[in-house]
Design a protein around this motif. Structure first.
Motif: not given
Length: 733
Positions: A433-434, A436-438
């Motif tokens: 995950f990135d 930003d939780d993407q």
């Protein structure tokens, strides 16, 4: 725990039967061929391809790319299983499909209407200039690939090219089979007096191999149950699987045992190997090697090149055979003084153990003794400080600090509704995950040695980041990271040597290159489209954090007490970083120069010529004698069964790039988030959408130079680098 995103398109391995995959591959080829048939029919009619616009040509190209996803997926799964879970059924299906895949690949590469579409796009300069950089780069690389597939050849020569490609694919697969079969065929039951010096972990590996030996021999009827019952428990058996081989070569006091294993290992799949496969056929790779070289030369001549090395280099950063050879020989000159000191150090220590003449089967054993005596460091003493769960959690913490990404392990079959299918119980799956939780992508770890799994470590970029708006198709990158580490034994997790830690970091660097791409054009996303001599940059770069005190603090704690690696052991580990680096560098250059020269030689070499070339390279480069029976080349799968033909030099070439890239972190702070962000954006995110040289210079702000490489290897103070050699290398890169 959330359900894995549908954009990951994870494989249901429980239903990935070889016969099912075979049907899927054949159907995918049929669908793709139907599309090509339609292109051909359209080109043959009167309104034809002459009126094709660049816009329509691009639409056709993108549609064809999408059709090929099904083939990439089904064949990718089957190829993966053949590497990690090989058995007769998987191998049979895999090999039966190779000619079909080769024929299809050749048809694509020589398909005039498809080629014309790519050419139409490139020829419309205004349209081409308006394309996103990734798409434009993919078009450029595709056109080069068409040329290297013989698209411009007359039909008779195209047919010959196709036959060569098909035969090469089969020969390479057989070469790989022979190595795996030869490795697994060797088993040496040991007597108690041969066990002296072996460590606790080494003995556990040998005992585990002994238990497997009993089961196998009973199953194939070699031993009866009465015979099995008469054997002691534990029963110690040596094999050529890497964890066991290294355990014996590094620690066994019995010199004759070390020599026996060494001889068996370096004669695998050679004329000295008497093992046969299940069909009773010889495992000797000698004829296969000469056939491969002959076919590669024929392919090169058909394409208008002087030799196969020129074909290989046509897609790499390096420009010519002479440039690569100069790079390797200059680096050998720099490394030789250090290598001579390394060898003298080993020879002095060998005398203390009654060894008058140091031999290759003594090197690892004596090197371990030197580490213990001069650095107070034993790999076995530090192994408990590197339990795999701690190493992986620390690795994930390091990349979080560098790139702002987080890793989450998923559950497995039967655990809950969010489970993930695997091909073996040892396999673990993670989502990335990135900040930003993407969700970025997913990856599998398959890290332990076992029967049916080919040796070594690798990252397979199974599924690329890709989008196709016409069908609202989105997919995130997924990869397999594979190792052959020491498995968990005696109720404890896998305990890694520092070498295994470095290997894990190396493969994870490849994985990040694949996963962190922002490119959605599959042909240049992640590692795709990256020049082969630059693709090792992110992997070798990642190893640096396993050599840094701050990094080591994150990946180490005692398996029983949780205590951090003591300062004396940490200091010793860091001090030993460049231990034997001279000899190790010469060894890599020996392999790389051998690979380059056999592929640059015309006419193609027979087996005797291959061995003569290897001996000549050793005479030039090596400073330690190699036994006449050594047949290293017969097991050199990188160049005869992998993608490194005339490209093994890439490891050293990319090491220069990675050392210079890391020097930026040394200047700014190794966990500097701004520098990490710059590396991610300049190198990892862009994949193959720009030339590797451009990507590197965007990050470093200049061309690469050799200073950091020499300094990192302890060969010389960068300030005193020989100016001529440094300039030669700067110009090469």
């Amino acid at each position: 725990m959330s359900l894995p995103s549908s954009d990951l398109r994870l494989v249901d391995f429980t239903n990935a039967a070889p016969s099912t995959l075979q049907t899927q591959v054949i159907n995918a080829i049929d669908d793709a061929n139907s599309f090509l048939d339609n292109l051909t029919a359209g080109a043959d009619n009167s309104t034809g391809i002459a009126k094709l616009s660049a816009e329509q040509a691009l639409a056709d190209v993108m549609q064809f790319d999408h059709i090929n996803l099904a083939l990439d997926r089904s064949w990718g799964i089957l190829s993966h299983l053949n590497g990690v879970m090989s058995n007769d059924e998987i191998r049979h299906v895999h090999h039966e499909l190779l000619p079909k895949l080769s024929a299809y690949g050749t048809r694509v590469g020589q398909h005039q209407p498809l080629f014309t579409r790519y050419q139409t796009i490139a020829d419309d300069t205004e349209f081409f200039a308006a394309l996103e950089p990734a798409r434009a780069r993919a078009i450029e690389l595709a056109l080069r690939s068409f040329e290297l597939s013989g698209v411009a050849l007359p039909q008779a020569e195209q047919d010959k090219f196709a036959a060569i490609q098909s035969e090469l694919s089969t020969l390479s697969a057989t070469f790989s089979d022979h190595i795996l079969d030869a490795t697994q065929a060797f088993a040496l039951p040991l007597q108690p007096n041969q066990l002296k010096g072996l460590t606790e972990s080494g003995l556990a590996l040998l005992a585990d191999a002994g238990a497997q030996y009993k089961t196998r021999e009973l199953a194939n009827g070699t031993l009866s149950q009465t015979d099995i019952d008469a054997l002691p428990t534990p029963y110690y058996v040596a094999s050529l699987n890497i964890p066991i081989y290294l355990a014996v070569m590094t620690h066994a006091d019995d010199r004759s045992l070390r020599e026996t294993l060494y001889r068996a290992y370096v004669t695998r799949a050679s004329e000295f190997d008497t093992h046969t496969n299940a069909k009773g056929e010889s495992l000797n790779n000698a004829d296969i090697m000469s056939q491969i070289l002959t076919l590669r030369e024929q392919k090169a001549k058909l394409l208008g090149f002087a030799n196969y090395a020129e074909v290989s280099l046509s897609t790499k950063m390096a420009d010519s055979v002479s440039e690569v050879e100069t790079f390797l020989r200059d680096l050998a000159t720099q490394a030789t003084p250090a290598a001579q000191k390394d060898l003298a150090q080993l020879q002095r220590c060998a005398q203390d153990y009654g060894i008058d003449e140091l031999q290759p089967w003594d090197s690892a054993y004596i090197a371990e003794k030197v580490k213990q005596s001069e650095f107070s460091l034993s790999q076995e003493e530090i192994r408990p400080y590197f339990p795999l769960p701690k190493v992986t959690s620390g690795l994930f913490a390091i990349v979080e600090r560098l790139y702002g990404i987080t890793v989450q392990e998923q559950s497995y079959e039967g655990a809950d509704d969010h489970s993930v299918s695997r091909w073996h119980d040892d396999v673990r799956f993670y989502q990335l995950f990135d900040a930003d939780d993407q969700l970025i992508g997913g990856f599998y770890f398959d890290l332990f040695a076992r029967s049916g799994k080919r040796g070594g470590a690798w990252m397979s970029g199974f599924q690329s980041r890709y989008s196709y708006e016409e069908q609202n198709h989105q997919q995130l990158p997924v990869c397999f990271m594979v190792g052959n580490f020491t498995p968990a034994l005696d109720g404890k997790p896998s305990l890694l040597t520092h070498e295994e830690v470095l290997t894990l970091f190396h493969e994870f660097g490849h994985g990040l290159h694949h996963l962190l791409t922002q490119v959605t054009v599959g042909d240049v996303a992640g590692v795709n489209g990256v020049e082969w001599d630059a693709v090792e940059l992110p992997s070798q770069f990642m190893e640096n954090w396993a050599w840094d005190a701050e990094g080591i603090a994150l990946i180490s704690s005692h398996v029983d007490t949780g205590e951090p690696l003591p300062k004396d052991k940490l200091d010793a580990l860091l001090a030993v970083k460049n231990f034997q680096s001279g000899l190790q560098t010469l060894r890599q250059i020996e392999f790389a120069l051998f690979d380059l020269l056999i592929h640059a030689h015309t006419p193609a070499l027979n087996y005797e010529g291959i061995l003569a070339t290897l001996n000549a390279v050793r005479s030039d480069i090596a400073i330690m004698q190699t036994p006449d029976y050594n047949r290293f080349a017969n097991g050199f799968s990188h160049i005869f069964a992998g993608g490194y033909a005339a490209g093994y030099y890439s490891y050293k070439w990319a090491e220069l790039l990675s050392a210079d890239a890391f020097s930026k972190f040394e200047e700014d702070g190794i966990f500097n988030p701004a520098t990490g962000k710059a590396f991610r954006e300049s190198i990892l995110s862009v994949g193959g959408s720009f030339p590797a040289k451009t990507n590197f210079e965007n990050f470093r702000g200049r061309s690469a130079n050799i200073d950091a490489l020499l300094r990192h290897n302890g060969f010389t103070d960068a300030k005193n680098t020989d100016a001529a050699n440094a300039q030669t290398t700067r110009e090469a890169i």
